[in-house]
Design a protein around this motif. Structure first.
Motif, PDB file in Angstrom:
ATOM      1  N   ARG A  11     -52.187 -25.737 -27.669  1.00  0.00           N
ATOM      2  CA  ARG A  11     -50.990 -27.032 -27.445  1.00  0.00           C
ATOM      3  C   ARG A  11     -52.081 -28.094 -26.882  1.00  0.00           C
ATOM      4  O   ARG A  11     -51.290 -29.112 -26.300  1.00  0.00           O
ATOM      5  N   ASP A  12     -53.350 -28.189 -26.764  1.00  0.00           N
ATOM      6  CA  ASP A  12     -54.035 -29.399 -26.530  1.00  0.00           C
ATOM      7  C   ASP A  12     -55.277 -29.350 -27.283  1.00  0.00           C
ATOM      8  O   ASP A  12     -56.342 -29.722 -26.954  1.00  0.00           O
ATOM      9  N   ILE A  13     -55.141 -29.112 -28.577  1.00  0.00           N
ATOM     10  CA  ILE A  13     -56.212 -29.330 -29.671  1.00  0.00           C
ATOM     11  C   ILE A  13     -56.528 -30.757 -30.029  1.00  0.00           C
ATOM     12  O   ILE A  13     -55.787 -31.503 -30.245  1.00  0.00           O
ATOM     13  N   LYS A  14     -57.872 -31.228 -29.472  1.00  0.00           N
ATOM     14  CA  LYS A  14     -58.200 -32.450 -29.776  1.00  0.00           C
ATOM     15  C   LYS A  14     -59.732 -32.531 -29.852  1.00  0.00           C
ATOM     16  O   LYS A  14     -60.418 -31.340 -29.183  1.00  0.00           O
ATOM     17  N   PRO A  15     -60.364 -33.406 -30.311  1.00  0.00           N
ATOM     18  CA  PRO A  15     -61.927 -33.677 -30.467  1.00  0.00           C
ATOM     19  C   PRO A  15     -62.673 -33.458 -29.063  1.00  0.00           C
ATOM     20  O   PRO A  15     -63.797 -33.190 -28.690  1.00  0.00           O
ATOM     21  N   GLN A  16     -61.921 -33.928 -27.849  1.00  0.00           N
ATOM     22  CA  GLN A  16     -62.363 -33.927 -26.530  1.00  0.00           C
ATOM     23  C   GLN A  16     -62.436 -32.519 -26.087  1.00  0.00           C
ATOM     24  O   GLN A  16     -63.627 -31.845 -25.228  1.00  0.00           O
TER      25      GLN A  16
ATOM     26  N   SER B 218     -41.034 -15.204 -25.143  1.00  0.00           N
ATOM     27  CA  SER B 218     -39.682 -15.803 -25.074  1.00  0.00           C
ATOM     28  C   SER B 218     -39.267 -16.643 -24.058  1.00  0.00           C
ATOM     29  O   SER B 218     -38.644 -17.528 -23.993  1.00  0.00           O
ATOM     30  N   GLN B 219     -39.931 -16.428 -22.686  1.00  0.00           N
ATOM     31  CA  GLN B 219     -39.756 -17.104 -21.351  1.00  0.00           C
ATOM     32  C   GLN B 219     -40.415 -18.399 -21.463  1.00  0.00           C
ATOM     33  O   GLN B 219     -39.844 -19.360 -20.689  1.00  0.00           O
ATOM     34  N   THR B 220     -41.523 -18.659 -22.200  1.00  0.00           N
ATOM     35  CA  THR B 220     -42.199 -19.911 -22.173  1.00  0.00           C
ATOM     36  C   THR B 220     -42.396 -20.636 -23.397  1.00  0.00           C
ATOM     37  O   THR B 220     -42.947 -21.758 -23.442  1.00  0.00           O
ATOM     38  N   MET B 221     -41.683 -20.054 -24.386  1.00  0.00           N
ATOM     39  CA  MET B 221     -41.884 -20.663 -25.609  1.00  0.00           C
ATOM     40  C   MET B 221     -41.220 -21.996 -25.844  1.00  0.00           C
ATOM     41  O   MET B 221     -41.811 -23.087 -26.572  1.00  0.00           O
ATOM     42  N   SER B 222     -40.131 -22.335 -25.065  1.00  0.00           N
ATOM     43  CA  SER B 222     -39.564 -23.789 -25.101  1.00  0.00           C
ATOM     44  C   SER B 222     -39.818 -24.382 -23.921  1.00  0.00           C
ATOM     45  O   SER B 222     -39.521 -25.664 -23.656  1.00  0.00           O
ATOM     46  N   ALA B 223     -41.151 -24.168 -23.335  1.00  0.00           N
ATOM     47  CA  ALA B 223     -41.594 -24.999 -22.173  1.00  0.00           C
ATOM     48  C   ALA B 223     -41.996 -26.328 -22.841  1.00  0.00           C
ATOM     49  O   ALA B 223     -42.759 -26.101 -23.733  1.00  0.00           O
ATOM     50  N   THR B 224     -42.062 -27.332 -22.044  1.00  0.00           N
ATOM     51  CA  THR B 224     -42.807 -28.559 -22.450  1.00  0.00           C
ATOM     52  C   THR B 224     -44.165 -28.492 -22.212  1.00  0.00           C
ATOM     53  O   THR B 224     -44.572 -28.004 -20.909  1.00  0.00           O
ATOM     54  N   ALA B 225     -45.003 -28.850 -23.267  1.00  0.00           N
ATOM     55  CA  ALA B 225     -46.513 -28.862 -22.921  1.00  0.00           C
ATOM     56  C   ALA B 225     -46.847 -30.254 -23.401  1.00  0.00           C
ATOM     57  O   ALA B 225     -46.874 -30.598 -24.359  1.00  0.00           O
TER      58      ALA B 225
ATOM     59  N   GLU C 295     -42.883 -31.824 -31.931  1.00  0.00           N
ATOM     60  CA  GLU C 295     -42.043 -31.014 -31.302  1.00  0.00           C
ATOM     61  C   GLU C 295     -42.365 -31.158 -29.668  1.00  0.00           C
ATOM     62  O   GLU C 295     -41.708 -30.942 -28.887  1.00  0.00           O
ATOM     63  N   GLN C 296     -43.697 -31.235 -29.563  1.00  0.00           N
ATOM     64  CA  GLN C 296     -44.180 -31.339 -28.101  1.00  0.00           C
ATOM     65  C   GLN C 296     -43.816 -32.577 -27.594  1.00  0.00           C
ATOM     66  O   GLN C 296     -43.482 -32.768 -26.123  1.00  0.00           O
ATOM     67  N   ALA C 297     -43.805 -33.827 -28.389  1.00  0.00           N
ATOM     68  CA  ALA C 297     -43.484 -35.104 -27.944  1.00  0.00           C
ATOM     69  C   ALA C 297     -41.928 -35.106 -27.398  1.00  0.00           C
ATOM     70  O   ALA C 297     -41.734 -35.936 -26.318  1.00  0.00           O
ATOM     71  N   ARG C 298     -41.109 -34.436 -27.994  1.00  0.00           N
ATOM     72  CA  ARG C 298     -39.777 -34.161 -27.772  1.00  0.00           C
ATOM     73  C   ARG C 298     -39.703 -33.199 -26.631  1.00  0.00           C
ATOM     74  O   ARG C 298     -38.277 -33.309 -26.202  1.00  0.00           O
ATOM     75  N   GLY C 299     -40.405 -32.416 -26.320  1.00  0.00           N
ATOM     76  CA  GLY C 299     -40.224 -31.417 -25.311  1.00  0.00           C
ATOM     77  C   GLY C 299     -39.546 -30.237 -25.847  1.00  0.00           C
ATOM     78  O   GLY C 299     -38.794 -29.494 -25.053  1.00  0.00           O
ATOM     79  N   GLY C 300     -39.444 -29.963 -27.173  1.00  0.00           N
ATOM     80  CA  GLY C 300     -38.913 -29.105 -27.760  1.00  0.00           C
ATOM     81  C   GLY C 300     -39.898 -27.771 -28.138  1.00  0.00           C
ATOM     82  O   GLY C 300     -40.660 -27.653 -27.369  1.00  0.00           O
ATOM     83  N   TYR C 301     -39.469 -26.932 -29.085  1.00  0.00           N
ATOM     84  CA  TYR C 301     -39.959 -25.813 -29.432  1.00  0.00           C
ATOM     85  C   TYR C 301     -41.533 -26.005 -29.878  1.00  0.00           C
ATOM     86  O   TYR C 301     -41.598 -26.634 -30.679  1.00  0.00           O
TER      87      TYR C 301
END
Length: 718
Positions: free
Chosen positions: A135-140, A163-170, A180-186
């Motif tokens: 959830r945070d792949i980047k060149p840094q 299932s408990q964490t799949m919809s968490a905002t990252a 999907e992360q930008a909108r806080g989705g799946y």
């Protein structure tokens, strides 16, 4: 709290220096005295240590990442709580982050970028197999070690994919975050694929696709903006790699690759076949249901009568109709503001003018639907095959109009335009961008102008598409005006040399002339010629001879042999002079007064010059030596062990003002992680020249990738 050098943690880890700092933690270089190895220690910042949520999140990161063991993932050694300190002991990687590497190089070499991306993808794929999304792949967060190994670090917002964490905002870095992360989705494995696609985009384009003044602008661009193909910024990017990037960065997760192994498979194909069309992109399908308008509804629309209202359906109390997260909207009393629901509008509340507009709109909609259905059925059943030509034109016009949309444009015609004007015209018409597929010679199109284009003019294409053009190199062979060369004032040897230097084939013919000196040009034919064509030169053999003989070629012959050759044809030796020569051996003829092959009167005396050689050259030779080695990583960079280069080594000197090149080593193909030995003893250079350079040359490009200055010294000949 900043840990000072010399501080011990757990009576085991000695802090050596601080090497980094993030949003939640500081990173230190430390020495593990128990195992006598260097490690990296990630310590939760003091302001978060008292927050149980942050501490829990920090431990969850460590526990999930500690399960991973892969060559392309930074290893976790230990997770420790010591009083108010919470820290993770990790593998220490000596190297550079991919972000800094991109900043230093600008755009990475295509093969190098693919090699790095494959290593990153292999590490992430291993994490996905363990149910962990980064959830945070980047060149840094990607480190290139000094040995070229690429490792993924900082599973800072990773969560077990349950299932408990799949919809968490990252929330990761906004420039690499998936829609999907930008909108806080799946979020799932395809979110990491998107971020890897953006990272690969930056590697080959030298920039991220979406930029803005603030994080909100960039996040919205990920959600809404069309991504500009990376080849717009770097036209060296091959088709296959661009298609991989575009598929990985699709807005909808279902249109991306299904897993990292699919990405790795296509990256391998791109190495072998960079221009291949093997990437399977999604096909847009309209899955909406067809609305059939019955006769009663059409009559109601035409008459303007309102259809009978159906009683409202009861909503399922469990929210099944709208979904679990649906929030029904409520209308409130505007005057009281008490939160009570207002009554529903009745037919009498509708404004008559609005009603008429809605009725008219309904009629137009019905007509459009009928026309579309008619066109579709005509294509399937051939209903209009017997129709008039006017009907065909009308249908085609409707089809073209339907094809154009906000995301498509009609291809402009750029044939015959110069490349700059063509590029601007394409940019102004739908942000299309021009790529030169090849350069061709043309006798009809001026140099630098467009010969042809693909796609062709008037074709409907997507915005931001690439347009491949063929650019004219002008005529392959330009006609040369021989009348401007002054050939009539030259001897035939000089004229022949001049014409051959211009790529012409010269045929010299002898003619008698009472007015033109023997050996000079009388005339030539044709008056104009292109490279590769034949020109006839007519050389004067002097006046008509009574006893003509042909002059032999004496050059390079020993003096005594030259005299015999003259006597054999009835000529005699004239004046003999001597001169030194670097190329003609001592005692041999350097030049002669009568042109070889010309005709002269029998018993004519022919003068010639004899070489005295070079006495100094016979006494000394100039020698030098070198003993070096060259690492190919200096030009290819780390992470490119699979890349190969073909190199050769040569000696370059300046001899009498002219460049002289001598081969020292034949071409050899090496891997990018190998050393090239540059070791030669007794390199013999040009006589009298005391300096030169040994050059390593890329055979494929002709580029000199490195050179070494060497000095020559005179050594007596043995």
């Amino acid at each position: 709290m900043i840990l000072r050098p010399g501080t011990f943690l757990q009576d085991r880890y000695e802090i050596l220096e601080q090497i980094g700092s993030g949003g939640m933690s500081d990173v230190y270089k430390a020495l593990c005295h128990k195992l006598n190895r260097l490690v990296a220690i990630k310590v939760l910042k003091e302001e978060f240590s008292s927050d149980s949520n942050f501490v829990s999140k920090f431990k969850m990161e460590a526990q999930s990442a500690a399960r991973l063991s892969h060559p392309n993932i930074v290893n976790i050694y230990d997770v420790v709580d010591e009083g108010d300190l919470h820290f993770i002991v990790m593998e220490l990687i000596e190297g550079i982050t991919l972000k800094n590497y991109i900043m230093k190089k600008g755009c990475l070499d295509i093969k190098e970028a693919i090699g790095i991306a494959m290593q990153v993808a292999q590490g992430i794929a291993a994490a996905h197999e363990q149910g962990i999304i980064h959830r945070d792949i980047k060149p840094q967060n990607i480190i290139i070690a000094r040995d070229g190994k690429v490792k993924v670090a900082d599973f800072g917002i990773a969560r077990a994919a349950s299932s408990q964490t799949m919809s968490a905002t990252a929330v990761g870095s906004v420039h690499y975050i998936s829609p999907e992360q930008a909108r806080g989705g799946y979020s799932d494995v395809r979110s990491d694929i998107y971020s890897l696609g953006i990272t690969l985009y930056e590697m080959v384009a030298g920039r991220v696709p979406f930029q803005g003044d603030n994080t909100v602008t960039v996040a919205l661009a990920h959600l809404e903006a069309v991504i500009t193909p990376p080849s717009y910024f770097n036209e060296m990017i091959p088709v296959a790699l661009e298609n991989i990037i575009l598929k990985s960065t699709e807005k909808k997760p279902e249109y991306r690759y299904g897993n990292m192994y699919e990405v790795i498979s296509d990256l391998r194909k791109a190495l072998v076949n960079p221009n291949g069309d093997f990437v399977q992109n999604h096909t847009t399908v309209d899955d909406s249901q067809t609305i059939i308008i019955g006769k009663p509804e059409l009559e109601q629309i035409r008459s303007g009568r309102k259809p009978q209202q159906e009683p409202p359906m009861k909503r399922a109390s469990s929210g099944e109709e709208y979904g679990q997260n649906h929030q029904p909207s409520s209308n409130y009393d505007e005057q009281s503001g008490s939160g009570r629901k207002r009554r529903n509008h009745t037919d009498e509340d509708i404004n008559p003018k609005i009603e008429k507009l809605l009725t008219a709109a309904g009629v137009v909609t019905a007509i459009i639907i009928v026309v579309i259905l008619a066109v579709v059925f005509s294509k399937i059943s051939g209903l209009f095959r017997s129709g008039s030509g006017e009907e065909t034109v009308s249908t085609a016009a409707i089809s073209t109009e339907e094809t154009l949309s906000e995301k498509t444009v009609k291809m402009p015609d750029v044939s015959g335009l110069d490349s700059d004007t063509a590029e601007k015209k394409l940019k102004d018409n739908g942000d299309l961008y021009m790529k030169v597929s090849e350069y061709q010679f043309s006798d009809t199109v001026d140099k630098g102008d467009v010969i042809s284009q693909d796609p062709v003019a008037d074709k409907v294409v997507d915005k931001y598409s690439a347009v491949y053009v063929v650019i004219s190199k002008g005529p392959e062979h330009v006609a040369i005006d021989l009348s401007k060369l002054g050939l009539e004032t030259m001897d035939s040897a000089s004229a022949k040399s001049l014409l051959e230097s211009k790529g012409l084939v010269v045929n010299v013919e002898q003619k008698n002339s009472d007015t033109v000196t023997a050996g000079n040009v009388i005339s030539y034919s044709p008056s104009e010629a292109k490279e590769g064509e034949t020109v006839s030169l007519f050389s004067s053999s002097g006046p008509t001879l009574v006893n003509p003989v042909v002059v032999p070629n004496l050059e390079g012959q020993k003096q005594e042999v030259a005299v015999e050759m003259l006597a054999d044809v009835g000529l005699v030796q004239g004046t003999v002079t001597e001169a030194s020569s670097e190329t003609v051996a001592r005692g041999c003829v350097i030049s002669q007064s009568a042109l070889p092959g010309s005709q002269v009167e029998s018993q004519t005396a022919v003068d010639f010059v004899v070489s005295t050689g070079n006495s100094q050259e016979s006494k000394y030779k100039y020698l030098a030596s070198i003993n070096e080695s060259f690492s190919l990583q200096n030009i290819i960079g780390p992470g490119s062990g699979s890349t190969q280069l073909t190199l050769k080594i040569q000696l370059r000197q300046s001899v009498d003002g002219q460049d002289s090149v001598k081969k020292l080593m034949d071409p050899v193909t090496l891997n990018g992680d190998q050393l090239l030995p540059v070791s030669f003893k007794n390199i013999e250079g040009a006589y009298g020249v005391t300096s030169g350079s040994v050059e390593i040359v890329n055979v494929d490009t002709g580029e000199v990738v490195n050179s070494y200055a060497i000095t020559f010294v005179p050594v007596p000949q043995s």
